[in-house]
Design a protein around this motif. Structure first.
Motif, PDB file in Angstrom:
ATOM      1  N   SER A   1      13.862   2.076  47.670  1.00 49.25           N
ATOM      2  CA  SER A   1      12.737   1.682  46.814  1.00 49.25           C
ATOM      3  C   SER A   1      11.561   1.135  47.612  1.00 49.25           C
ATOM      4  N   ALA A   2      11.790   0.780  48.881  1.00 48.24           N
ATOM      5  CA  ALA A   2      10.707   0.317  49.743  1.00 48.24           C
ATOM      6  C   ALA A   2      10.061   1.455  50.517  1.00 48.24           C
ATOM      7  N   GLY A   3      10.497   2.694  50.234  1.00 44.09           N
ATOM      8  CA  GLY A   3       9.923   3.851  50.900  1.00 44.09           C
ATOM      9  C   GLY A   3      10.434   4.080  52.301  1.00 44.09           C
ATOM     10  N   ARG A   4      11.641   3.603  52.596  1.00 44.48           N
ATOM     11  CA  ARG A   4      12.220   3.774  53.930  1.00 44.48           C
ATOM     12  C   ARG A   4      13.333   4.802  53.896  1.00 44.48           C
ATOM     13  N   LEU A   5      13.432   5.602  54.955  1.00 45.25           N
ATOM     14  CA  LEU A   5      14.546   6.529  55.113  1.00 45.25           C
ATOM     15  C   LEU A   5      15.788   5.720  55.467  1.00 45.25           C
ATOM     16  N   VAL A   6      16.811   5.745  54.604  1.00 43.75           N
ATOM     17  CA  VAL A   6      17.994   4.905  54.822  1.00 43.75           C
ATOM     18  C   VAL A   6      19.248   5.721  55.135  1.00 43.75           C
ATOM     19  N   ALA A   7      19.246   7.026  54.869  1.00 47.07           N
ATOM     20  CA  ALA A   7      20.407   7.849  55.184  1.00 47.07           C
ATOM     21  C   ALA A   7      19.984   9.305  55.295  1.00 47.07           C
ATOM     22  N   GLN A   8      20.710  10.041  56.131  1.00 53.50           N
ATOM     23  CA  GLN A   8      20.506  11.476  56.306  1.00 53.50           C
ATOM     24  C   GLN A   8      21.869  12.142  56.364  1.00 53.50           C
ATOM     25  N   SER A   9      21.940  13.384  55.888  1.00 57.97           N
ATOM     26  CA  SER A   9      23.205  14.113  55.994  1.00 57.97           C
ATOM     27  C   SER A   9      22.946  15.605  56.163  1.00 57.97           C
ATOM     28  N   ARG A  10      23.926  16.283  56.730  1.00 54.93           N
ATOM     29  CA  ARG A  10      23.939  17.744  56.763  1.00 54.93           C
ATOM     30  C   ARG A  10      25.381  18.190  56.554  1.00 54.93           C
ATOM     31  N   GLN A  11      25.557  19.210  55.736  1.00 53.51           N
ATOM     32  CA  GLN A  11      26.890  19.756  55.521  1.00 53.51           C
ATOM     33  C   GLN A  11      26.857  21.272  55.539  1.00 53.51           C
ATOM     34  N   ILE A  12      28.022  21.851  55.822  1.00 57.66           N
ATOM     35  CA  ILE A  12      28.222  23.290  55.702  1.00 57.66           C
ATOM     36  C   ILE A  12      29.258  23.482  54.609  1.00 57.66           C
ATOM     37  N   ALA A  13      29.003  24.417  53.701  1.00 56.32           N
ATOM     38  CA  ALA A  13      29.865  24.575  52.540  1.00 56.32           C
ATOM     39  C   ALA A  13      30.001  26.059  52.189  1.00 56.32           C
ATOM     40  N   ARG A  14      31.008  26.353  51.380  1.00 60.48           N
ATOM     41  CA  ARG A  14      31.221  27.695  50.890  1.00 60.48           C
ATOM     42  C   ARG A  14      30.482  27.871  49.575  1.00 60.48           C
ATOM     43  N   VAL A  15      29.969  29.069  49.343  1.00 62.72           N
ATOM     44  CA  VAL A  15      29.285  29.357  48.094  1.00 62.72           C
ATOM     45  C   VAL A  15      30.293  29.436  46.972  1.00 62.72           C
ATOM     46  N   GLY A  16      29.949  28.840  45.819  1.00 63.11           N
ATOM     47  CA  GLY A  16      30.827  28.893  44.665  1.00 63.11           C
ATOM     48  C   GLY A  16      31.041  30.321  44.183  1.00 63.11           C
ATOM     49  N   ARG A  17      32.194  30.550  43.578  1.00 67.65           N
ATOM     50  CA  ARG A  17      32.547  31.904  43.136  1.00 67.65           C
ATOM     51  C   ARG A  17      32.727  32.026  41.641  1.00 67.65           C
ATOM     52  N   GLY A  18      32.616  30.922  40.931  1.00 63.83           N
ATOM     53  CA  GLY A  18      32.855  30.996  39.480  1.00 63.83           C
ATOM     54  C   GLY A  18      31.765  30.308  38.710  1.00 63.83           C
ATOM     55  N   GLY A  19      31.740  30.550  37.363  1.00 59.17           N
ATOM     56  CA  GLY A  19      30.748  29.917  36.518  1.00 59.17           C
ATOM     57  C   GLY A  19      31.220  28.599  36.002  1.00 59.17           C
TER      58      GLY A  19
END
Length: 265
Positions: A247-265
């Motif tokens: 809420s103070a406009g500061r970057l407090v966390a970052q992430s990166r992930q690799i994932a599989r694409v979903g196959r169902g609805g």
């Protein structure tokens, strides 16, 4: 301690061994949310070392995690004055579900950055102009009842069968009981967005294979702004990056992930 704090609490039962009761309230379908599980691992890592914050976490998700009793195993590899490194595993029914490497350190809540980039553009719109939370998205209400999220309507076309064509999602995030964000809430926040691949036409559950996140600052009280994006979808795999701003406009966390694409609805 609020509801989330209780749901992620660990109890030391021996050197480097912790018991935990994984909470079914953090289920998305039949699997527990990955950020919730990383918060559990972070609590054990912090308890096992002399530092207060999980600065860096790199986790491999080996199997789907379900609610119920589990064990966290912490093997502290190195302890230094400013950082400690541990191998942390989540084990349930004799099977390892997550393997992670967690570095802990202690951040000064009053520290000001020596340099900081500009917040993402476009920003998340004001909360009153965002759509209702996950209650209107998920068929199973478990996780949706544990978080309060409001989404940028410009990134939610996939809900109406009109994906934006760009892997982006933006939302406000907070806990519904008013519990202030801390390191463990940040772990939840970096994995709280629906998969950004939904805006590329993907459907269904998108299981995370590996996720790395960094805690950059102690968050100020108030809602968190989440900015999710991706760079490539190919061969059934996609990446997702999330920035968390307080809420103070500061970057407090970052992430990166690799994932599989979903196959169902």
């Amino acid at each position: 301690m609020g509801r989330f704090g209780e749901a992620t609490a660990v109890e030391r039962v021996a050197e480097g061994r912790y018991s935990v009761e994984l909470d079914d309230g953090y289920l998305i379908g039949t699997a527990l949310n990955g950020g919730y599980l990383l918060a559990v691992l972070a609590r054990a890592a912090v308890d096992a070392t002399p530092h207060e914050h999980p600065i860096s976490t790199a986790a491999n998700f080996l199997r789907v995690s379900g609610p119920g009793p589990a064990e966290v195993r912490v093997d502290v590899s190195k302890v230094g004055r400013t950082a400690a490194t541990s191998r942390v595993s989540l084990v349930q029914d004799g099977r390892t579900l997550i393997e992670s490497l967690i570095t802990t350190g202690t951040l000064d809540p009053a520290a000001e950055p020596d340099w900081a980039g500009e917040p993402p553009v476009p920003p998340v719109p004001p909360i009153e102009k965002c759509t209702e939370g996950l209650q209107n998205i998920e068929r199973d209400r478990g996780f949706a009842d544990r978080v309060d999220m409001r989404f940028d309507p410009a990134t939610m076309g996939w809900l109406d069968g009109q994906p934006a064509g760009r892997p982006e999602l933006r939302a406000w995030f907070r806990l519904p009981d008013g519990e202030d964000a801390d390191a463990y809430v940040l772990a939840l926040a970096v994995d709280a967005l629906p998969p950004v691949a939904l805006n590329l036409g993907a459907k269904g559950w998108a299981p995370t294979v590996e996720l790395t996140w960094h805690m950059r600052a102690v968050p100020a009280p108030g809602p968190l702004a989440l900015h999710g994006s991706g760079r490539l979808l190919t061969g059934g795999w996609f990446d997702e990056e999330v920035e968390v701003w307080d809420s103070a406009g500061r970057l407090v966390a970052q992430s990166r992930q690799i994932a599989r694409v979903g196959r169902g609805g």
